[in-house]
Design an enzyme around this catalytic site. Sequence first.
Site, mmCIF file in Angstrom:
data_model
loop_
_atom_site.group_PDB
_atom_site.id
_atom_site.type_symbol
_atom_site.label_atom_id
_atom_site.label_comp_id
_atom_site.label_asym_id
_atom_site.label_seq_id
_atom_site.Cartn_x
_atom_site.Cartn_y
_atom_site.Cartn_z
ATOM 1 N N LYS A 317 8.103 52.081 32.775
ATOM 2 C CA LYS A 317 8.325 50.650 32.578
ATOM 3 C C LYS A 317 7.228 49.854 33.293
ATOM 4 O O LYS A 317 6.948 50.072 34.480
ATOM 5 C CB LYS A 317 9.701 50.242 33.118
ATOM 6 C CG LYS A 317 10.856 51.043 32.526
ATOM 7 C CD LYS A 317 11.047 50.746 31.056
ATOM 8 C CE LYS A 317 11.784 49.447 30.865
ATOM 9 N NZ LYS A 317 12.221 49.243 29.461
ATOM 10 N N CYS A 411 39.675 36.091 45.815
ATOM 11 C CA CYS A 411 39.097 35.981 44.479
ATOM 12 C C CYS A 411 39.194 34.540 43.991
ATOM 13 O O CYS A 411 40.286 33.953 44.003
ATOM 14 C CB CYS A 411 39.835 36.917 43.518
ATOM 15 S SG CYS A 411 39.330 36.728 41.791
ATOM 16 N N CYS A 414 41.860 34.421 40.884
ATOM 17 C CA CYS A 414 43.304 34.680 40.989
ATOM 18 C C CYS A 414 43.856 34.518 42.398
ATOM 19 O O CYS A 414 45.077 34.590 42.593
ATOM 20 C CB CYS A 414 43.625 36.093 40.475
ATOM 21 S SG CYS A 414 42.974 37.420 41.516
ATOM 22 N N CYS A 435 44.203 39.291 37.450
ATOM 23 C CA CYS A 435 42.998 38.475 37.631
ATOM 24 C C CYS A 435 42.454 38.129 36.252
ATOM 25 O O CYS A 435 42.072 39.024 35.481
ATOM 26 C CB CYS A 435 41.943 39.242 38.430
ATOM 27 S SG CYS A 435 40.374 38.347 38.555
#
Length: 682
Positions: A317, A411, A414, A435
């Site tokens: 690459k 989080c 949630c 979540c």
Amino acid sequence: MADDLEAVKRRIEELRRLIEYHNYRYYVLDSPEISDAEYDELMRELRELEAAHPEFVTPDSPTQRVGAPPSEAFAPVRHLEPMFSLDNAFTFEELESWVERVTRLLGRAPDAYTCEPKIDGLAVSVVYEDGLLVRGATRGDGITGEDITANVKTIRAIPLRLRTEEPPAVLEVRGEIYMAVSAFEALNREREARGEPPFMNPRNAAAGSVRQKDPRITAARRLSNFMYHLGHVEGGPELHRQSEALAWLRELGFRVNPKNEIVHTVDEIEAYATWAVEHRHDLDYEIDGVVVKVDSFADQERLGYTARAPRWAIAYKLPPEEKTTRLLRIEVNVGRTGVVTPYAVLEPVLIGGVCVTSATLHNEREIHRKDVRPGDWVIVRRAGEVIPEVVGPVLSRRPKGLRRWHMPKRCPFCGSPIVKDERGVRAYCTGGYSCPSRLREWLVYFGSRAAMDIDGLGEKTVVLLMERGLVADPADIFRLRPEDLLGLEGWGPKRVENLMKAIEAAKDRPLWRLLVGLGIDHVGPTVARVLARRYGSIDALMEADEEELAAIEGIGPEIAKSIVEWFADPENRRLIDKLRQVGVRMAEPVEAVEGPSLDGVTLVFTGTLERFTRDEAKEAVEARGGKVSGSVSRRTTALVVGKHPGSKLAKAEALGVPIIDEDTFARLLEAGPGVLDELEGS
């Protein structure tokens, strides 16, 4: 009158030969012999003659390059042989390690390698039967692609008919469709003049052009192509090297990259890669690397493949392009496996023709190692199609008072606690599938083409279903009713009906697709196929232990541990029960197989069978415990030869591999390996 018609037919055939010849000179050799006006006059005459005499129109006529009506969908196409990915090397040290590994496996150094630019385009497979182009397909998942035949026919660098009087019975060729930089720039100027948004880069423009439903749009996009690999071949000359294959492809009328080179040492490989780095912007096409292949086909066969890539090739690459921009803030996302990943929200910056507004930051430890802080000026790197990443801060431009970033304790989606693994590297949301971020990512993945292939279940649909409380796990998808969606904005009867049909069809998907959709860490399509063949059912797989799984070729300890841990989770087992209750297939279909076991038997097929399709023959062998290989080696039990055999026949003869016809193959299925013993004794 008959003489007049014969004269017209001869003139049509002559015009076709002339036009294809000049197409070859212009699009493949870049060496035209006539002006555009003269070419247009030939094409005009041919169109007029064919319009007056439609009985003489053939599928391979140059006038038929844009002859198909717009398509509503691209049908799936199973490749004759898998289209593998390539492993990558990002440094010269990794290139040298690959050469050392190849040398160790062979017991000596290869005598030659081929080096070629890695085109940043769209991989394509084209199939010819008796010299005529019959199919073009995208790579897809490597096993199954999409039928883009009508669009491939519009690309003048791809011949409709092979330039040979003795074409192989079947020829599959792989290559790359791309849009030249000059064509890309011209296309964007035209779009801007019409008030349309410009394409971001040549690769996206090429990919979007190839997947147009109307081939006329594809034809107008001025796409080109390089071919670089032979796939399935039945007939043709005996070839021993990749360089010989490329020369043959040129003779057949394909466009092969003139920058390809044969080299002999690792120093010469690195010199070629250095040339590619220095001249990447001098080319009229975008490249993102260099592909290096062991030249000898015999050495390639000895080296073989891993689960996903050939050991005899590698992609170096090119160093990525980098730009500086402002890091506005750091946010997190929760993926389908519960991993919490931070990402950078950036001031928009153009890198390699793409407007970048976000970049990966991997994890908290990496952010601290790089000392990247919200508000920093940062260096952003983008390499090919890899997600952009933040390389590091520009400390000389750091504003005063910037604070280090820390992973949130809860989080943001949630409110559940975020915990780290035992190494303190990966962070996880503990909210499970309550979540919404994790559930959304999982449901989208479950319905994707890589998994259960539920057409119409994209991210917007998933978000709508979640907002209305209709889905809490994948099993709920199969409980949806038309009335749940009818009347919602954008959801008319036809769209609802199509989604319901797609969901119903997904219940009977192959087992490997379900295994992918479950979202088990490290279990993608390749590993899932291995597991489905080995165990045949979810129930059998659930009972497998780590040691047993790790011993399977292509699995290994890390994947085995992930599988066992996933099935040990009570929530996951409850999901399996729910999927079973709604009618999702949990096992491969079991058919009564007549005949003895072929355990230990490895067969290879060449040519066309009359009583079996290739898939039917393969399934019959595998159903009896045997194995079907795509290439002949000393481990091959027998070569089954049909009509128009290819080069495998000569190879089997050279290696002393038993050769059997279709009748003997049928007896082998009925009577077992003893049939082969009888041949050796006769």
